[in-house]
Design a protein around this motif. Sequence first.
Motif, PDB file in Angstrom:
ATOM      1  N   GLY A 153       0.725  -0.911  -0.114  1.00 54.88           N
ATOM      2  CA  GLY A 153       0.179   0.014  -0.245  1.00 54.88           C
ATOM      3  C   GLY A 153       0.915   1.354   0.021  1.00 54.88           C
ATOM      4  O   GLY A 153       1.030   2.333  -0.453  1.00 54.88           O
ATOM      5  N   LEU A 154       1.717   1.160   0.755  1.00 56.54           N
ATOM      6  CA  LEU A 154       2.552   2.442   0.764  1.00 56.54           C
ATOM      7  C   LEU A 154       3.086   2.498  -0.576  1.00 56.54           C
ATOM      8  O   LEU A 154       4.297   3.900  -0.931  1.00 56.54           O
ATOM      9  CB  LEU A 154       3.659   2.599   1.978  1.00 56.54           C
ATOM     10  CG  LEU A 154       3.088   1.809   3.733  1.00 56.54           C
ATOM     11  CD1 LEU A 154       4.931   2.047   4.661  1.00 56.54           C
ATOM     12  CD2 LEU A 154       2.868   3.543   3.789  1.00 56.54           C
ATOM     13  N   THR A 155       4.189   1.472  -1.227  1.00 54.55           N
ATOM     14  CA  THR A 155       4.479   1.903  -2.120  1.00 54.55           C
ATOM     15  C   THR A 155       3.357   2.375  -3.892  1.00 54.55           C
ATOM     16  O   THR A 155       3.984   3.222  -4.262  1.00 54.55           O
ATOM     17  CB  THR A 155       4.815   0.433  -2.782  1.00 54.55           C
ATOM     18  OG1 THR A 155       5.773  -0.405  -2.312  1.00 54.55           O
ATOM     19  CG2 THR A 155       5.793   0.619  -4.034  1.00 54.55           C
ATOM     20  N   TYR A 156       2.070   1.661  -3.691  1.00 52.45           N
ATOM     21  CA  TYR A 156       0.918   2.348  -4.187  1.00 52.45           C
ATOM     22  C   TYR A 156       1.085   3.847  -4.312  1.00 52.45           C
ATOM     23  O   TYR A 156       1.022   4.816  -4.656  1.00 52.45           O
ATOM     24  CB  TYR A 156      -0.161   1.728  -4.539  1.00 52.45           C
ATOM     25  CG  TYR A 156       0.252   0.287  -5.077  1.00 52.45           C
ATOM     26  CD1 TYR A 156       0.922  -0.071  -6.121  1.00 52.45           C
ATOM     27  CD2 TYR A 156      -0.183  -0.912  -4.436  1.00 52.45           C
ATOM     28  CE1 TYR A 156       1.148  -1.664  -6.501  1.00 52.45           C
ATOM     29  CE2 TYR A 156      -0.560  -2.357  -5.122  1.00 52.45           C
ATOM     30  CZ  TYR A 156       0.002  -2.462  -5.819  1.00 52.45           C
ATOM     31  OH  TYR A 156       0.391  -3.663  -6.730  1.00 52.45           O
ATOM     32  N   LEU A 157       0.874   4.066  -2.870  1.00 52.66           N
ATOM     33  CA  LEU A 157       0.194   5.478  -2.879  1.00 52.66           C
ATOM     34  C   LEU A 157       2.056   6.569  -2.905  1.00 52.66           C
ATOM     35  O   LEU A 157       1.304   7.933  -2.978  1.00 52.66           O
ATOM     36  CB  LEU A 157       0.350   5.624  -0.933  1.00 52.66           C
ATOM     37  CG  LEU A 157      -0.910   5.391  -0.544  1.00 52.66           C
ATOM     38  CD1 LEU A 157      -0.625   5.169   0.951  1.00 52.66           C
ATOM     39  CD2 LEU A 157      -2.324   6.273  -0.778  1.00 52.66           C
ATOM     40  N   TYR A 158       3.190   6.079  -2.901  1.00 55.95           N
ATOM     41  CA  TYR A 158       3.671   7.038  -2.939  1.00 55.95           C
ATOM     42  C   TYR A 158       4.729   7.134  -4.569  1.00 55.95           C
ATOM     43  O   TYR A 158       4.427   8.374  -5.010  1.00 55.95           O
ATOM     44  CB  TYR A 158       5.214   6.196  -2.824  1.00 55.95           C
ATOM     45  CG  TYR A 158       6.620   6.965  -2.618  1.00 55.95           C
ATOM     46  CD1 TYR A 158       6.948   8.039  -1.744  1.00 55.95           C
ATOM     47  CD2 TYR A 158       7.548   6.617  -4.241  1.00 55.95           C
ATOM     48  CE1 TYR A 158       8.639   8.658  -1.707  1.00 55.95           C
ATOM     49  CE2 TYR A 158       8.810   7.677  -4.129  1.00 55.95           C
ATOM     50  CZ  TYR A 158       9.162   8.174  -3.243  1.00 55.95           C
ATOM     51  OH  TYR A 158      10.167   8.986  -3.678  1.00 55.95           O
ATOM     52  N   VAL A 159       4.368   5.862  -5.193  1.00 66.72           N
ATOM     53  CA  VAL A 159       4.267   6.654  -6.973  1.00 66.72           C
ATOM     54  C   VAL A 159       3.119   7.174  -6.972  1.00 66.72           C
ATOM     55  O   VAL A 159       2.773   8.110  -8.043  1.00 66.72           O
ATOM     56  CB  VAL A 159       4.302   5.028  -7.218  1.00 66.72           C
ATOM     57  CG1 VAL A 159       4.481   4.682  -8.886  1.00 66.72           C
ATOM     58  CG2 VAL A 159       5.684   4.537  -6.836  1.00 66.72           C
ATOM     59  N   GLY A 160       1.864   6.817  -6.913  1.00 69.78           N
ATOM     60  CA  GLY A 160       0.883   7.136  -7.495  1.00 69.78           C
ATOM     61  C   GLY A 160       0.575   8.739  -7.042  1.00 69.78           C
ATOM     62  O   GLY A 160       0.588   9.952  -7.590  1.00 69.78           O
ATOM     63  N   ILE A 161       1.233   9.253  -5.643  1.00 66.99           N
ATOM     64  CA  ILE A 161       0.943  10.742  -5.066  1.00 66.99           C
ATOM     65  C   ILE A 161       1.639  11.207  -5.835  1.00 66.99           C
ATOM     66  O   ILE A 161       1.519  12.401  -6.535  1.00 66.99           O
ATOM     67  CB  ILE A 161       0.735  10.923  -3.993  1.00 66.99           C
ATOM     68  CG1 ILE A 161      -0.479  10.155  -3.146  1.00 66.99           C
ATOM     69  CG2 ILE A 161       2.041  12.425  -3.040  1.00 66.99           C
ATOM     70  CD1 ILE A 161       0.036   9.852  -1.788  1.00 66.99           C
TER      71      ILE A 161
END
Length: 557
Positions: free
Chosen positions: A397-405
Amino acid sequence: MEDDVKPLLASERAGESYAGAERSVLESFDPRSKRPFHVEPRNIVEEDAQERVSAEASVMSSRVHYYGRLTGSSDRLLVPPDHVIPGPEEIYVYSPLGTAFKVEGSVDGSGKNPSIVTIFAIWNTMMGTSILSIPWGIKQAGFTFGILIIVSMGLLTLYCCYRVLKSRAAIPFIDTSDWEFPDVCRYYFGAFGQWSSLVFSMVSLIGAMVVYWVLMSNFLFNTGKFIYNFANNVSVADLEFGTNGSERVICPFPNTGHLNCTGDGFSATDNGTGTLFDKWWHKTNTIPFYLIILLLPLLNFRSASFFARFTFLGTISVVYLIVLVTLKAARLGFHLEFHWFESTQFFVAEFRLLFPQLTGVLTLAFFIHNCVITLLKNNKVQENNVRDLSVAYLLVGLTYLYVGILIFASFPSPPLTKDCIEPNFLDNFPSSDIMVFVARACLLFQMTTVYPLLGYLVRVQLMGQFFGNHYPSFFHVFTLNLFIVAAGVVMAKFFPNIGSIIRYSGATCGLAYVFVFPSVIHMISLRRAGELRWPSALFHSLLIVLGIANLVAQFLM
């Protein structure tokens, strides 16, 4: 003679159950005090292959084989008793010649993985092509609402994955130590559970292969164009739609709704690279067919062990993508304005009615439910399975949030509108970008090695179900692979939007594996035990409704 070459534990099911459930008991007692047929180490061949096995060792082997023949495939009543089974340090393989060899690391835990390895194995398995579509999904849902959806979907899918992991333990009087989730579905739903789990598993695997084909066509096209332009000293800088300082960012379709994004910022006929090259190196007309020459022969390999050696490339590619996103965001800077319900010329609203498109993508992005039992079987400390699974989901989840944001926030708006963000965010960078070229080249090579692995999984599940043989004949395998390749070519030519492909396949397979089967199985097990209460029934019924609504919404958007 066939029985002689089997491990000392004749029944694999009984052996696995014994090694897992009774290990603590074995370690707390002296094996010599409980086993009248203890075999002294001097009676076992260590280095000298010519030394014979003693009669005492043969007696023990015969006893264990006898109990193994009595033990049913799922019956625990006739499992060899404790005084017959050798200790963890005494497992040997007997050869037809009468010699015995110690199985190194068979039960001492050396073949198991520590928690840190298990966590990153789950992280690496979930980190697929969906990461390229997360920024687009946030744009579709709105920045603030998109972040809330990623967090919520992560928690929901984690809980459903937890229910999958615990589904075997609720089955009484049966050894389920080597069961997978389709076996659990077959136990509860019979033939329907068996075949429906196969169908939805095929949807997820073939859907992933179609996405790979579209992406490989994209990466091969841009890689070839970069090489051609570099070799012929062709400049395309003036043809890019938008720039921000030294970082060039493009908007492939600035005046459209991006319903079918196939370009990279300029048409193939006016990019100055020559008519002949444009004709034979086209993203949708030629490249998908070129891949057939490379990938169709690889799909027909009898074994996929060679390609499994390159799975580490997935981790390298994801790490490189994270570094790439970080550097691009640092150079582009952040461009954010908050508008909750109304879009402006350059900024989208924080809440948009297209948010189900993100939930469909995330269903596949957080999907590991069909193999989580297998991954956690090799965890050294089984009591840490739930903790390790939760930590892995947190990292994903943190990886997806990091890339997406970072991609959404740093996209230069103005001068470009954030509606330009593509389902594959790499398409927002021109083919002349060297760092993006390296990313595309690495992903192309990685997907070339993973694609045959996915095809192998499709073949094993499908052929094994219909013919009882993973490779019934070359004709059967070749015919199956032709259909899979044809699906990839058709989608790459007529509908190369990976965001939509991911959300359709994710919502479809997620309906069964993520929402329906885990919830229904849990409620049935509670009801049989007399422990089902209305709050639990209401909550799990709501999960099923959410899964159905998620699927229906994908086809309405």
